[in-house]
Scaffold this motif. Structure first.
Motif, short mmCIF file in Angstrom:
data_model
loop_
_atom_site.label_atom_id
_atom_site.label_comp_id
_atom_site.label_asym_id
_atom_site.label_seq_id
_atom_site.Cartn_x
_atom_site.Cartn_y
_atom_site.Cartn_z
N GLU A 137 15.38 -3.35 13.20
CA GLU A 137 15.35 -2.26 14.18
C GLU A 137 14.92 -0.96 13.51
O GLU A 137 15.27 0.13 13.97
CB GLU A 137 16.74 -2.10 14.81
CG GLU A 137 17.25 -3.37 15.48
CD GLU A 137 18.70 -3.26 15.94
OE1 GLU A 137 18.99 -3.73 17.06
OE2 GLU A 137 19.53 -2.72 15.20
N LEU A 138 14.18 -1.06 12.41
CA LEU A 138 13.82 0.11 11.64
C LEU A 138 12.96 1.08 12.44
O LEU A 138 12.14 0.66 13.27
CB LEU A 138 13.04 -0.29 10.38
CG LEU A 138 13.71 -1.18 9.35
CD1 LEU A 138 12.83 -1.29 8.11
CD2 LEU A 138 15.09 -0.65 8.98
N LEU A 139 13.16 2.36 12.19
CA LEU A 139 12.25 3.36 12.75
C LEU A 139 10.85 3.14 12.19
O LEU A 139 10.69 2.68 11.05
CB LEU A 139 12.72 4.76 12.36
CG LEU A 139 14.06 5.23 12.92
CD1 LEU A 139 14.43 6.57 12.30
CD2 LEU A 139 14.00 5.33 14.43
N PRO A 140 9.81 3.44 12.98
CA PRO A 140 8.44 3.26 12.46
C PRO A 140 8.21 3.98 11.14
O PRO A 140 7.60 3.44 10.22
CB PRO A 140 7.57 3.85 13.58
CG PRO A 140 8.40 3.71 14.82
CD PRO A 140 9.82 3.89 14.37
N GLU A 141 8.74 5.21 11.02
CA GLU A 141 8.54 5.97 9.78
C GLU A 141 9.33 5.39 8.61
O GLU A 141 9.00 5.64 7.44
CB GLU A 141 8.90 7.44 9.98
CG GLU A 141 10.32 7.71 10.44
CD GLU A 141 10.45 7.79 11.95
OE1 GLU A 141 11.31 8.55 12.44
OE2 GLU A 141 9.70 7.07 12.66
N ALA A 142 10.38 4.61 8.91
CA ALA A 142 11.17 4.01 7.84
C ALA A 142 10.45 2.82 7.20
O ALA A 142 10.82 2.39 6.11
CB ALA A 142 12.53 3.56 8.37
N ARG A 143 9.45 2.28 7.88
CA ARG A 143 8.72 1.13 7.35
C ARG A 143 7.70 1.52 6.28
O ARG A 143 7.30 0.68 5.47
CB ARG A 143 7.98 0.41 8.48
CG ARG A 143 8.89 -0.10 9.57
CD ARG A 143 8.11 -0.88 10.62
NE ARG A 143 8.97 -1.17 11.76
CZ ARG A 143 9.88 -2.13 11.79
NH1 ARG A 143 10.03 -2.91 10.74
NH2 ARG A 143 10.63 -2.32 12.85
N ILE A 144 7.29 2.78 6.30
CA ILE A 144 6.20 3.20 5.44
C ILE A 144 6.69 3.36 4.01
O ILE A 144 7.67 4.05 3.74
CB ILE A 144 5.60 4.54 5.93
CG1 ILE A 144 5.19 4.42 7.40
CG2 ILE A 144 4.42 4.95 5.06
CD1 ILE A 144 4.17 3.34 7.68
N SER A 145 5.99 2.74 3.07
CA SER A 145 6.38 2.83 1.67
C SER A 145 5.52 3.82 0.89
O SER A 145 5.89 4.21 -0.21
CB SER A 145 6.25 1.46 1.00
OG SER A 145 4.88 1.09 0.86
N GLY A 146 4.38 4.18 1.43
CA GLY A 146 3.45 5.03 0.69
C GLY A 146 2.30 4.25 0.09
O GLY A 146 1.35 4.84 -0.45
N PHE A 147 2.38 2.92 0.18
CA PHE A 147 1.26 2.08 -0.29
C PHE A 147 0.88 1.14 0.85
O PHE A 147 1.68 0.31 1.26
CB PHE A 147 1.66 1.28 -1.52
CG PHE A 147 0.50 0.54 -2.15
CD1 PHE A 147 -0.33 1.17 -3.05
CD2 PHE A 147 0.23 -0.77 -1.81
CE1 PHE A 147 -1.41 0.52 -3.62
CE2 PHE A 147 -0.84 -1.45 -2.36
CZ PHE A 147 -1.66 -0.80 -3.28
N PRO A 148 -0.32 1.25 1.39
CA PRO A 148 -0.74 0.41 2.52
C PRO A 148 -0.59 -1.07 2.19
O PRO A 148 -1.01 -1.53 1.12
CB PRO A 148 -2.21 0.80 2.73
CG PRO A 148 -2.33 2.16 2.13
CD PRO A 148 -1.38 2.19 0.97
N GLY A 149 0.00 -1.82 3.12
CA GLY A 149 0.19 -3.25 2.92
C GLY A 149 1.49 -3.61 2.23
O GLY A 149 1.81 -4.79 2.07
#
Length: 355
Positions: A137-149
């Motif tokens: 149920e993560l927020l969309p912004e919580a999924r981003i790591s800073g490295f695509p993929g």
């Protein structure tokens, strides 16, 4: 109403006969009352894939439930079933087959669905799983790591964390769906999760993801050091080192919490404890800002029984929010409550869709 509860683990399978009835008491989570008669069947930690472990555990479960009254439902621990919202899911044959051969990870909790379905079919009732490990149920912004993929994923102690968060909200006089609760599950594997209005919006994860170190596993490592290991050893060797030779074991020579507690005046152990407390507080602090100031912080898991250590964590955090300590886990209770809410009609079961 009666439900059989099945929670397979590495060294034992925990069973419970759940007596479920509706309640008008608003202090009870879900407005139901669940009383459990618990049993535990111990089995060896067998090597090999899940399919080879199933016959022995199946035999022990049938022996363990012998003499119990006929159930109205059977509920099992949910494994790694792909990203899905929290809730109680009806177990179909497709779900059970997917769990046994999950493309995500071979994990003992994946046996919960097929075992529940087998027992349920024998009695002509429905089988369910509750809040599988792969609740996402993560927020969309919580999924981003800073490295695509290389997006952040959600595999954590979803079953216990939500039950503890729900109970903690009631402890501080809040409705779970109106509150912000940070849950630190500290055990052989750890996870720190932020719940906002009943939704797990961010988590460290409970495998080789983020968070503090554990009795035998590393926490978050500096990337340069991780790359050094990755280029020095094969991947399988690195994973073994990070999961079973790190943490308290790597720092002090043991992962046994009772031994560590007895040796807590040893300078080596004392420093490791200080580092652990520091890391736990740092991560809880970070997860306390992602949804606004929390209404409470909950500490649970096996390490929560080490009270002098928990006191040190609480000293660092009590200025943020009230700290509620719930040692051990509430997995059997959470399974009973999850299926109970369906049986009494407070919730409709969710239908699993293959990812």
């Amino acid at each position: 109403m009666i439900a059989y509860v099945i929670n397979p683990g590495t060294a034992s399978t925990k069973l419970a006969l759940a007596h479920i009835q509706p309640s008008d008491n608003p202090s009870l989570p879900g407005n139901i009352r669940v009383e459990l008669e618990k049993r535990e069947v111990v089995h060896p930690d067998l090597p090999g894939p899940l399919i080879e472990k199933l016959p022995l555990i199946r035999q022990e479960i049938w022996q363990g439930i012998k003499g119990w009254p006929r159930p109205d439902a059977v509920v099992g621990r949910g494994g790694i079933l792909g990203p899905l919202p929290a809730g109680t899911y009806r177990v179909t044959q497709e779900l059970a087959d997917f769990a046994m051969h999950s493309p995500y990870r071979d994990h003992i909790t994946n046996l919960g669905a097929p075992l529940a379905l087998e027992v349920a079919k024998a009695y002509g009732v429905e089988a369910y799983v509750v809040d599988p490990m792969s609740v996402d149920e993560l927020l969309p912004e919580a999924r981003i790591s800073g490295f695509p993929g290389a997006e952040r994923t959600s595999v954590f102690h979803a079953l216990n964390a939500k039950a503890v968060a729900r109970r903690t909200a009631y402890e501080v006089g809040k409705r779970f769906t109106d509150s912000v609760i940070v849950v630190a599950h500290l055990g052989n594997k750890s996870s720190i999760t932020t719940y906002r209005k009943g939704r797990a919006i961010d988590t460290t994860g409970a495998h080789l993801e983020e968070g503090p170190f554990t009795p035998s596993a590393t926490g978050m490592l500096p990337l340069s050091k991780l790359l050094d290991l990755a280029y020095q050893y094969p991947r399988e060797r690195v994973e073994q080192m990070l999961l079973f030779s790190a943490g308290f074991k790597g720092l002090t020579g043991t992962a046994d919490l009772k031994e560590l507690e007895q040796r807590q005046d040893d300078p080596q152990v004392k420093l490791a404890v200080k580092a652990f407390v520091y890391q736990v507080a740092k991560y809880i602090g970070a997860y306390s800002v992602v949804a606004g100031r929390p209404d409470a912080i909950a500490i649970t898991g096996g390490i929560a029984r080490w009270f002098s250590l928990v006191d040190l964590i609480e000293e660092k955090l009590s200025w943020i929010a009230p700290v509620v300590v719930i040692p051990g886990e509430l997995e059997l209770e959470a399974l009973g409550e999850g299926v109970g809410r369906v049986l009494v009609g407070h919730e409709q079961p969710k239908e699993w869709v293959k990812p």
